[in-house]
Design a protein around this motif. Sequence first.
Motif, short mmCIF file in Angstrom:
data_model
loop_
_atom_site.label_atom_id
_atom_site.label_comp_id
_atom_site.label_asym_id
_atom_site.label_seq_id
_atom_site.Cartn_x
_atom_site.Cartn_y
_atom_site.Cartn_z
N THR A 2 -0.99 43.20 31.06
CA THR A 2 -2.55 43.00 30.61
C THR A 2 -2.73 44.38 29.89
O THR A 2 -2.34 45.34 30.30
CB THR A 2 -3.33 42.96 31.62
N ARG A 4 -5.31 47.24 27.97
CA ARG A 4 -6.54 47.87 28.39
C ARG A 4 -6.60 48.91 26.72
O ARG A 4 -5.60 49.52 26.50
CB ARG A 4 -7.07 48.48 29.22
N ASP A 117 -15.51 32.25 23.37
CA ASP A 117 -16.21 33.20 24.01
C ASP A 117 -17.02 32.78 25.00
O ASP A 117 -17.78 31.55 25.03
CB ASP A 117 -16.62 34.21 23.06
N TRP A 366 -15.72 45.88 31.08
CA TRP A 366 -14.87 44.83 30.94
C TRP A 366 -15.36 43.83 29.54
O TRP A 366 -16.63 43.61 29.61
CB TRP A 366 -14.76 43.77 32.06
N SER A 367 -14.62 43.39 28.83
CA SER A 367 -14.98 42.40 27.89
C SER A 367 -15.17 41.18 28.01
O SER A 367 -14.47 40.61 28.80
CB SER A 367 -14.06 42.76 26.45
N SER A 368 -16.34 40.52 27.62
CA SER A 368 -16.53 39.05 27.83
C SER A 368 -16.19 38.31 26.60
O SER A 368 -16.30 37.06 26.68
CB SER A 368 -17.87 38.97 28.40
N GLY A 373 -16.33 43.08 23.35
CA GLY A 373 -15.16 43.95 23.29
C GLY A 373 -15.78 45.41 22.54
O GLY A 373 -15.28 46.57 22.66
N HIS A 390 -11.60 46.96 29.39
CA HIS A 390 -10.48 46.04 29.93
C HIS A 390 -10.59 44.66 29.22
O HIS A 390 -11.53 44.33 28.60
CB HIS A 390 -10.61 45.78 31.30
N ASP A 391 -9.77 43.71 29.45
CA ASP A 391 -9.73 42.27 28.66
C ASP A 391 -9.86 42.52 27.17
O ASP A 391 -10.49 41.74 26.46
CB ASP A 391 -10.97 41.75 29.27
N TYR A 393 -7.86 41.59 25.04
CA TYR A 393 -7.51 40.39 24.35
C TYR A 393 -8.49 39.79 23.49
O TYR A 393 -8.13 39.09 22.37
CB TYR A 393 -6.68 39.27 25.34
N HIS A 394 -9.67 39.75 23.65
CA HIS A 394 -10.75 39.26 23.13
C HIS A 394 -10.67 39.80 21.97
O HIS A 394 -11.13 39.24 20.85
CB HIS A 394 -12.12 39.66 24.04
N ASP A 420 0.32 42.63 34.81
CA ASP A 420 -0.84 41.92 35.24
C ASP A 420 -1.28 41.76 36.81
O ASP A 420 -0.16 41.13 37.65
CB ASP A 420 -0.42 40.60 34.67
#
Length: 420
Positions: A2, A4, A117, A366-368, A373, A390-391, A393-394, A420
């Motif tokens: 994962t 970041r 999303d 953290w991205s939602s 992001g 973090h996250d 991938y968004h 991960d």
Amino acid sequence: MTDRFLVAGGARLVGEVGVGGAKNSVLKLMAAALLVEGTTTITNAPDILDVPLMADVLRGLGCEVEIAGDVVRITVPAEPKHQADFAAVRQFRASVCVLGPLVARCRRAVVALPGGDAIGSRPLDMHQAGLRLLGAHSEIQHGCVVAEATTLHGANIRLAFPSVGATENILMAAVLADGVTVIDNAAREPEIMDLCSMLASMGAQIAGVGTSTLTVQGVRRLTPTVHRVIGDRIVAATWAICGVATCGDVTVKGVDYRHLGVVLDKLRAAGSEVTTAPDGFRVVQRQRPTAVNFATLPYPGFPTDLQPLAIGLASIANGSTMITENVFEARFRFVEEMMRLGADARTDGHHAVVRGVPRLSSAPVWSSDIRAGAGLVLAGLVADGITEVHDVYHIDRGYPQFVENMQRLGADVRRVSDPD
């Protein structure tokens, strides 16, 4: 693994950055290829995660898809499958745009309710209502939209809200329907105009492009085409807003500045010097930005996709800013992450009030969603220390070579992969 991002604050963004094809356009253009038998070629496609995801959806429908650099070639069989793969569709929202083309070509479609999303409720009521007026029967069965029709016929359709997705699905179904379809209160986004341009090159007859009323004269068949995706106005505005927040000097190439009229006006009000050119624009910010109020609206209003970037800018602006979200009610969950970084922000319903501070403080966040992001990275650029985002991938779903472009502008942003 994962990933970041590590974002070091303090850099002033300076330089030139190019913009590729629009995420909010290319996925719909790929879906439109289903309307014709043969090979459709799309150029200037962005290098983002959602393009291969859409390719997987199309392959599941029996298409051959080749991605080579910024070129996507889609070969559609004489009889494509009508059922979109659940595992592929649930990964991103734009997958639902295969619904209209499948009903038009196959007279039947089964499409799983899409993922994407976490920005609020985005029901498919208007999509289904429009297809029903065109002569299809549509309902939700076991987590899927099921639509079928013996024939499709023209209709007068008025949308309750200028939904981009509903406009696209209804438009793509209408181009192969018998007779004339009129879509009132249609979305006017540049991405809709891009779709209309590609459909016209295939042989569709569409009048009123760029207005809130689209008139479609159905045709019996369309032919394959070659089409270039318009530049991504949201990515372009992201670089511009990051430049303004860091008191930078950023030139953006590869986009039509006229698609960002309201956004550039807001940056001027914040104290930016904005100059435009046929292939882009430049923003120069010489002092701390001035607070400016924002209200998101359908195009040509301020884009909801840029609301997190507007909040990031407001967090370090001189004065207080009110941001009103009129499109997606859950986008303000991003504010909680901004508060971790020291932003003085409060939300009440679809309003947020942000009192600017001279500098934010670093923290893990953290991205939602895609734009949240990007907004958190902007916040990291104007924070002290190292901010962990973090996250990410968004972000990969909407921004080609995000880290590389940030570094090209002088930002200290690094990608780190962890177990991960």
